[in-house]
Motif scaffolding. Structure first.
Motif, short mmCIF file in Angstrom:
data_model
loop_
_atom_site.label_atom_id
_atom_site.label_comp_id
_atom_site.label_asym_id
_atom_site.label_seq_id
_atom_site.Cartn_x
_atom_site.Cartn_y
_atom_site.Cartn_z
N VAL A 70 0.83 -1.21 0.00
CA VAL A 70 0.00 0.00 0.00
C VAL A 70 0.86 1.26 0.00
CG1 VAL A 70 -0.31 0.33 2.50
CG2 VAL A 70 -2.16 0.92 0.93
N TYR A 71 2.03 1.20 0.65
CA TYR A 71 2.95 2.34 0.59
C TYR A 71 3.47 2.55 -0.83
CZ TYR A 71 3.72 4.22 5.30
OH TYR A 71 3.57 4.89 6.49
N LEU A 72 3.85 1.46 -1.51
CA LEU A 72 4.35 1.59 -2.87
C LEU A 72 3.27 2.11 -3.81
CD1 LEU A 72 6.53 -1.64 -3.13
CD2 LEU A 72 7.35 0.72 -3.09
N ASP A 73 2.03 1.63 -3.62
CA ASP A 73 0.93 2.03 -4.50
C ASP A 73 0.52 3.49 -4.30
OD1 ASP A 73 0.68 -0.36 -5.83
OD2 ASP A 73 -0.88 -1.14 -4.52
N LEU A 74 0.48 3.93 -3.07
CA LEU A 74 -0.07 5.25 -2.77
C LEU A 74 0.97 6.31 -2.45
CD1 LEU A 74 -3.24 4.32 -0.67
CD2 LEU A 74 -3.02 4.65 -3.13
N ALA A 75 2.17 5.90 -2.06
CA ALA A 75 3.21 6.88 -1.73
C ALA A 75 4.45 6.74 -2.60
CB ALA A 75 3.60 6.76 -0.25
N GLY A 76 4.56 5.62 -3.32
CA GLY A 76 5.71 5.43 -4.18
C GLY A 76 6.99 5.14 -3.45
N ALA A 110 -5.31 -1.69 -12.59
CA ALA A 110 -4.00 -2.24 -12.95
C ALA A 110 -2.88 -1.59 -12.14
CB ALA A 110 -3.74 -2.04 -14.44
N HIS A 111 -3.01 -0.30 -11.87
CA HIS A 111 -1.99 0.38 -11.05
C HIS A 111 -1.92 -0.24 -9.66
CE1 HIS A 111 0.40 3.43 -9.08
NE2 HIS A 111 -0.58 3.64 -8.21
N LEU A 112 -3.06 -0.55 -9.09
CA LEU A 112 -3.08 -1.07 -7.72
C LEU A 112 -2.82 -2.56 -7.64
CD1 LEU A 112 -6.18 0.94 -6.47
CD2 LEU A 112 -3.81 1.28 -5.78
N ILE A 172 -4.73 3.60 4.96
CA ILE A 172 -5.06 4.06 3.61
C ILE A 172 -5.49 5.53 3.66
CG2 ILE A 172 -6.73 3.83 1.73
CD1 ILE A 172 -6.69 0.78 2.34
N ASP A 173 -6.34 5.86 4.60
CA ASP A 173 -6.80 7.24 4.72
C ASP A 173 -5.62 8.19 4.98
OD1 ASP A 173 -9.42 6.56 4.28
OD2 ASP A 173 -9.95 6.44 6.40
N ARG A 174 -4.69 7.77 5.83
CA ARG A 174 -3.52 8.62 6.11
C ARG A 174 -2.66 8.81 4.86
NH1 ARG A 174 -3.25 5.56 10.91
NH2 ARG A 174 -1.46 4.37 10.14
N LEU A 175 -2.46 7.75 4.12
CA LEU A 175 -1.63 7.85 2.92
C LEU A 175 -2.29 8.72 1.85
CD1 LEU A 175 -0.27 4.20 2.61
CD2 LEU A 175 1.00 6.25 3.28
N LEU A 176 -3.60 8.58 1.71
CA LEU A 176 -4.31 9.40 0.73
C LEU A 176 -4.27 10.88 1.11
CD1 LEU A 176 -7.43 7.16 0.02
CD2 LEU A 176 -5.57 7.67 -1.57
N ALA A 177 -4.20 11.17 2.39
CA ALA A 177 -4.16 12.55 2.86
C ALA A 177 -2.74 13.10 2.95
CB ALA A 177 -4.83 12.65 4.24
N SER A 178 -1.74 12.25 2.75
CA SER A 178 -0.36 12.69 2.90
C SER A 178 0.11 13.44 1.67
CB SER A 178 0.56 11.49 3.14
OG SER A 178 0.76 10.78 1.93
N PRO A 179 1.11 14.31 1.80
CA PRO A 179 1.63 15.05 0.64
C PRO A 179 2.32 14.15 -0.38
CG PRO A 179 2.97 15.48 2.59
CD PRO A 179 1.77 14.73 3.06
N ARG A 180 2.70 12.95 0.02
CA ARG A 180 3.38 12.05 -0.91
C ARG A 180 2.42 11.50 -1.96
NH1 ARG A 180 8.54 10.54 0.01
NH2 ARG A 180 8.22 8.97 -1.63
N PHE A 181 1.12 11.39 -1.62
CA PHE A 181 0.18 10.81 -2.57
C PHE A 181 0.07 11.61 -3.87
CE2 PHE A 181 -4.22 10.58 -4.21
CZ PHE A 181 -4.22 9.26 -4.63
N PRO A 182 -0.20 12.92 -3.83
CA PRO A 182 -0.28 13.65 -5.09
C PRO A 182 1.02 13.69 -5.87
CG PRO A 182 -0.41 15.15 -3.22
CD PRO A 182 -0.53 13.78 -2.67
N ILE A 183 2.15 13.67 -5.15
CA ILE A 183 3.45 13.65 -5.83
C ILE A 183 3.62 12.33 -6.58
CG2 ILE A 183 5.95 13.63 -5.49
CD1 ILE A 183 5.50 15.46 -3.05
N HIS A 184 3.30 11.24 -5.90
CA HIS A 184 3.43 9.92 -6.53
C HIS A 184 2.47 9.76 -7.70
CE1 HIS A 184 4.00 5.71 -7.16
NE2 HIS A 184 2.81 5.38 -6.68
N MET A 185 1.24 10.23 -7.54
CA MET A 185 0.27 10.08 -8.61
C MET A 185 0.59 10.98 -9.80
SD MET A 185 -1.29 7.61 -7.56
CE MET A 185 -2.16 7.49 -9.11
#
Length: 348
Positions: A59-65, A311-313, A89-102
């Motif tokens: 989940v870290y690799l998928d959502l935070a890279g 497929a990404h997940l 999951i909620d924490r990772l989606l709200a973290s600044p790393r999520f938009p950077i990774h996506m």
């Protein structure tokens, strides 16, 4: 979080696919409905539930890279809360790393590591990152990418997809088919596809007709390139195998040729062709492409992004490869893909 939105949201798509119990709806959460559909079509035994350590890394690799820090890993593994996965999951989606990774993920999806030409990678990634930070709807993001001409500073980065392909119509058509509709129509440029009966030369040129009037315009004074467009230009084709020939107006995959306004010659431009000007027609085929693709009615556009997110997940699409959607390559779980697609457009 609201349980119903008029338009799909990029972050919501990930919540839909990953977060258990994130929707305050009367019916069962989406993840439970997906599990039921998958289990109903099992051919062999299902894989066991992932352990905490495996789940944490994935989940870290998928959502935070990136993988979790040692401290984060210990805290999660020691946590005895029954809903700790959902909370993570909620924490990772709200973290600044999520938009950077996506932003990185969607950059690779749309640009495929092409070298910079007219829009820098930094500008483009900043634009994509902001889209995720703002929870921009995918239909809006795609509409901006398909319609931007580079003249508006706010959306100029979105024009990178066409600008950095030099607005070359065949390059644009091939990539539009794959990235936005999940159909690799490249072989249909010269003839009906020899291996995929469903991919016809008229399908390729239906997309080509949306973009063959678009061209690159370079403003010498501004030292920038923009997209211009003509008010005329037909899409005709001839098979190199059979010699069969035809013409087509613009059409989306799975759709009919569109009806277009008839404008008098001389009244068909906002900015008419002349020396050192960027031509702007009154009716833009490329703007029409952006409208028709993203208004929620084109099934292939909708299915494509649902499948790509899966497929990404999951590492593999329900339709795989992700750019070979056709009847002879059906989804592994059709009902699950339909559910994901419908929920992405109209979350419940």
């Amino acid at each position: 979080m609201t349980s119903r939105l008029k338009k799909s949201r990029l972050v919501l798509a990930f919540l839909s696919l990953l977060a258990a119990g994130s929707f305050a709806a009367a019916q069962e959460p989406l993840h439970q409905r997906i599990d039921q559909l998958v289990e109903a079509n099992l051919i062999g035994p299902a894989a066991p539930l992932a352990g905490d350590a495996e789940f944490l890394r994935r989940v870290y690799l998928d959502l935070a890279g990136a993988i979790p820090s040692a401290a984060d890993a210990r805290a999660f593994l020691d946590d005895a809360a029954p809903n700790k996965r959902e909370l993570l999951i909620d924490r990772l989606l709200a973290s600044p790393r999520f938009p950077i990774h996506m932003a990185t993920t969607f950059d690779i999806m749309f640009m495929e590591r092409r070298p910079d030409k007219h829009v820098t990678d930094a500008e483009w990634r900043k634009y994509l990152q902001a889209a995720f930070e703002q929870n921009k709807s995918y239909d809006q993001l795609a509409r901006e990418i398909l319609s931007a001409d580079g003249t508006d500073a706010a959306t100029r980065p979105a024009a990178k997809c066409f600008l950095d392909r030099d607005a070359e119509p065949h390059s644009s058509s091939r990539d539009l088919g794959r990235m936005f509709f999940g159909m690799d129509l490249q072989c249909a440029q010269c003839h009906d596809h020899p291996l995929v009966d469903h991919y016809l030369q008229s399908d390729y040129y239906g997309l080509f007709a949306f973009v063959n009037r678009t061209m690159l315009y370079t403003d010498a004074a501004a030292k920038k390139s923009f997209l211009a467009e003509k008010a005329d230009g037909d899409a005709s084709f001839k098979s190199v195998f059979t010699g069969d020939a035809g013409n087509t107006r613009p059409q989306l995959p799975g759709g009919a040729e569109i009806e277009e306004p008839r404008l008098r010659q001389g009244e068909d431009y906002v900015v008419a062709p002349a020396a050192n000007v960027r031509t702007v027609p009154k009716y833009s085929r490329r703007a029409k492409l952006a409208e028709l693709a993203t208004n929620g009615t084109n099934r292939q556009f909708n299915v494509n992004i649902a499948n790509r997110l899966w497929a990404h997940l999951m590492g593999r699409g329900l339709v795989h490869p992700v750019d070979l959607h056709h009847p002879a390559n059906p989804p592994s779980h059709p009902a699950a893909l339909d559910l994901l697609t419908n929920d992405l457009i109209d979350p419940k």
